[in-house]
Scaffold this motif. Sequence first.
Motif, PDB file in Angstrom:
ATOM      1  N   ILE A 157      35.407  48.018  52.370  1.00 23.27           N
ATOM      2  CA  ILE A 157      35.056  46.661  51.929  1.00 23.27           C
ATOM      3  C   ILE A 157      34.040  46.033  52.878  1.00 23.27           C
ATOM      4  CG2 ILE A 157      35.997  44.332  51.638  1.00 23.27           C
ATOM      5  CD1 ILE A 157      38.572  45.727  50.631  1.00 23.27           C
ATOM      6  N   LEU A 158      34.196  46.288  54.172  1.00 20.85           N
ATOM      7  CA  LEU A 158      33.249  45.761  55.153  1.00 20.85           C
ATOM      8  C   LEU A 158      31.854  46.337  54.915  1.00 20.85           C
ATOM      9  CD1 LEU A 158      32.722  44.094  57.701  1.00 20.85           C
ATOM     10  CD2 LEU A 158      33.374  46.105  59.057  1.00 20.85           C
ATOM     11  N   ARG A 159      31.816  47.614  54.601  1.00 18.54           N
ATOM     12  CA  ARG A 159      30.529  48.269  54.323  1.00 18.54           C
ATOM     13  C   ARG A 159      29.852  47.625  53.114  1.00 18.54           C
ATOM     14  NH1 ARG A 159      30.201  54.400  51.978  1.00 18.54           N
ATOM     15  NH2 ARG A 159      27.983  54.392  51.395  1.00 18.54           N
ATOM     16  N   ALA A 160      30.646  47.378  52.066  1.00 18.41           N
ATOM     17  CA  ALA A 160      30.092  46.760  50.862  1.00 18.41           C
ATOM     18  C   ALA A 160      29.641  45.327  51.139  1.00 18.41           C
ATOM     19  CB  ALA A 160      31.134  46.778  49.747  1.00 18.41           C
ATOM     20  N   GLU A 161      30.426  44.600  51.926  1.00 15.53           N
ATOM     21  CA  GLU A 161      30.086  43.209  52.230  1.00 15.53           C
ATOM     22  C   GLU A 161      28.801  43.128  53.043  1.00 15.53           C
ATOM     23  OE1 GLU A 161      32.459  39.269  53.774  1.00 15.53           O
ATOM     24  OE2 GLU A 161      32.790  41.150  54.862  1.00 15.53           O
ATOM     25  N   GLN A 162      28.657  44.017  54.021  1.00 14.26           N
ATOM     26  CA  GLN A 162      27.455  44.015  54.851  1.00 14.26           C
ATOM     27  C   GLN A 162      26.212  44.382  54.047  1.00 14.26           C
ATOM     28  OE1 GLN A 162      28.639  46.710  57.999  1.00 14.26           O
ATOM     29  NE2 GLN A 162      29.392  45.030  59.291  1.00 14.26           N
ATOM     30  N   ALA A 163      26.432  45.088  52.940  1.00 10.31           N
ATOM     31  CA  ALA A 163      25.306  45.453  52.070  1.00 10.31           C
ATOM     32  C   ALA A 163      24.974  44.337  51.084  1.00 10.31           C
ATOM     33  CB  ALA A 163      25.629  46.734  51.313  1.00 10.31           C
ATOM     34  N   GLY A 164      25.758  43.241  51.150  1.00  7.96           N
ATOM     35  CA  GLY A 164      25.468  42.097  50.299  1.00  7.96           C
ATOM     36  C   GLY A 164      26.230  42.052  48.996  1.00  7.96           C
ATOM     37  N   MET A 165      27.257  42.885  48.852  1.00  3.12           N
ATOM     38  CA  MET A 165      28.018  42.904  47.609  1.00  3.12           C
ATOM     39  C   MET A 165      29.099  41.817  47.620  1.00  3.12           C
ATOM     40  SD  MET A 165      26.485  45.253  46.036  1.00  3.12           S
ATOM     41  CE  MET A 165      27.541  45.403  44.599  1.00  3.12           C
ATOM     42  N   GLU A 166      29.463  41.346  46.443  1.00  6.96           N
ATOM     43  CA  GLU A 166      30.515  40.342  46.288  1.00  6.96           C
ATOM     44  C   GLU A 166      31.882  41.037  46.348  1.00  6.96           C
ATOM     45  OE1 GLU A 166      33.202  37.607  45.678  1.00  6.96           O
ATOM     46  OE2 GLU A 166      31.116  37.126  46.154  1.00  6.96           O
ATOM     47  N   VAL A 167      32.635  40.767  47.407  1.00 11.84           N
ATOM     48  CA  VAL A 167      33.919  41.456  47.597  1.00 11.84           C
ATOM     49  C   VAL A 167      35.034  40.462  47.958  1.00 11.84           C
ATOM     50  CG1 VAL A 167      32.953  43.702  48.257  1.00 11.84           C
ATOM     51  CG2 VAL A 167      33.260  41.924  49.995  1.00 11.84           C
ATOM     52  N   SER A 168      34.903  39.202  47.551  1.00 11.85           N
ATOM     53  CA  SER A 168      35.894  38.196  47.932  1.00 11.85           C
ATOM     54  C   SER A 168      37.294  38.540  47.411  1.00 11.85           C
ATOM     55  CB  SER A 168      35.470  36.813  47.429  1.00 11.85           C
ATOM     56  OG  SER A 168      35.291  36.824  46.023  1.00 11.85           O
ATOM     57  N   GLN A 169      37.387  39.027  46.180  1.00 14.06           N
ATOM     58  CA  GLN A 169      38.695  39.382  45.630  1.00 14.06           C
ATOM     59  C   GLN A 169      39.279  40.590  46.362  1.00 14.06           C
ATOM     60  OE1 GLN A 169      40.610  37.756  43.302  1.00 14.06           O
ATOM     61  NE2 GLN A 169      42.143  39.251  43.953  1.00 14.06           N
ATOM     62  N   ALA A 170      38.416  41.535  46.690  1.00 15.60           N
ATOM     63  CA  ALA A 170      38.872  42.721  47.420  1.00 15.60           C
ATOM     64  C   ALA A 170      39.387  42.329  48.806  1.00 15.60           C
ATOM     65  CB  ALA A 170      37.737  43.731  47.542  1.00 15.60           C
ATOM     66  N   LYS A 171      38.732  41.362  49.445  1.00 16.65           N
ATOM     67  CA  LYS A 171      39.181  40.903  50.763  1.00 16.65           C
ATOM     68  C   LYS A 171      40.529  40.194  50.653  1.00 16.65           C
ATOM     69  CE  LYS A 171      36.236  39.087  53.637  1.00 16.65           C
ATOM     70  NZ  LYS A 171      35.184  38.208  54.196  1.00 16.65           N
ATOM     71  N   PHE A 172      40.717  39.461  49.579  1.00 18.50           N
ATOM     72  CA  PHE A 172      42.013  38.811  49.351  1.00 18.50           C
ATOM     73  C   PHE A 172      43.106  39.869  49.180  1.00 18.50           C
ATOM     74  CE2 PHE A 172      45.292  37.208  46.492  1.00 18.50           C
ATOM     75  CZ  PHE A 172      45.670  36.034  47.135  1.00 18.50           C
ATOM     76  N   ASP A 173      42.795  40.899  48.400  1.00 18.84           N
ATOM     77  CA  ASP A 173      43.762  41.982  48.193  1.00 18.84           C
ATOM     78  C   ASP A 173      44.048  42.718  49.503  1.00 18.84           C
ATOM     79  OD1 ASP A 173      43.769  41.283  45.559  1.00 18.84           O
ATOM     80  OD2 ASP A 173      42.465  42.921  44.891  1.00 18.84           O
TER      81      ASP A 173
END
Length: 415
Positions: free
Chosen positions: A316-332
């Motif tokens: 998830i960190l990799r995806a977030e650093q690439a600019g992807m929307e991962v707010s729900q994944a971070k909540f999970d």
Amino acid sequence: MKQLILCILTALCLAGPALAEKKDTCVSCHRGLDGEMAAPVQGMPQDVHAQYGLSCADCHGGDPTQEDMEASMDPRRGYRGAPTAEQIPTFCGTCHADAATIRKFKPGLRVDQLELYWTSVHGKQHQKGDRKVAQCVSCHGVHGILPGSDPRSPVYPTNVPKTCARCHSDAGLMAGYRIPTDQFDQYKTSVHGRILLEKGVRGAPACNDCHGNHGAAPPGVSSVSNVCGQCHPVNSELLKQSPHQKPFEEMGVAACESCHGNHGVQRPTDDMLGAGEGSACTSCHERGSKGHQAAEAMRAAIDGLKARRDAAEALILRAEQAGMEVSQAKFDLNEVGNALTKARASVHAFSLARLGETVKEGEALAEGTTRKGEQAIAELQFRRKGLGVSLVIILGVAVALFFKIREVDRRRGLR
């Protein structure tokens, strides 16, 4: 003008009795003395009793309106003087154990402190004639007593350990009681001590949270888990249902203390579980025994869930650093962390089956979180490929336009 003077004189006449009532020869006399005799007056302005309008005579008796010292300190006028160490508990209890008196000043204040004190180790020793034990003034002070809510008070939460240590860290004073004197040193390095003393979190347990205050006593073997359970109720209940509870009771061993210690309790880590270095399990369970095997299996289950959580977090960190929307994944992911915490707590049930159920729930959450992370990465790859194709097309169009323009220019040149 005459009317003004008349009004002033009238006011002075009316104020005369009131001024006389406030006259306090205790204060005026002691204020002119030196050393210990002046200390009571110096401390009284901030004293909680003085704040409620109480004076020297309310505790020591006598008549503070008399100029003559012998008259003001005449026993016939109720003078009691300074109490001896033997008298102090009942001296303070004259008011603090009287509900009618306390109700006049602070109705919510408890009036069972003296009763509790007589049940404490300090109180019992005091009744046996031991005058070295703590009593009221040992903790609260004498003149200049501050409310417990004042950060300067010796009984303010962050000051309690140091107050207890004044006696309990004194090897000379503790000689003969067969009590260790390193409790405060241990406490300062404990997880509880660091939170209270370094971070100033008043909710962290101090001496009186485990031992009591006015009714202070060392917790018995059978009550240690209940004491710890005041703050750690889930762990306490799981332990009571565990297969360890009965053997601990039969051996007369304090359950929580056996693994975590007492005054020097450290923040628990996964290393305490299993068969590795630092494991608490190996202190009782021999290598190869069922208990030893169960400890290893439980540690493996915890490590497995932790590894899944870490892998999902990295994705998830990799995806977030690439600019992807991962707010729900971070909540999970937070839910996976909660599941790991729950699994660690369930270790206190010492049941591999029960731990397995909790870990299974966490693994399901971790799998779902990982899937969302993978989807984010897949979408990222798709976008990158789409961008690459778009760039190739744009470049191709640009090249074609370039050659087309050159061809047009060449034709114009031939004309």
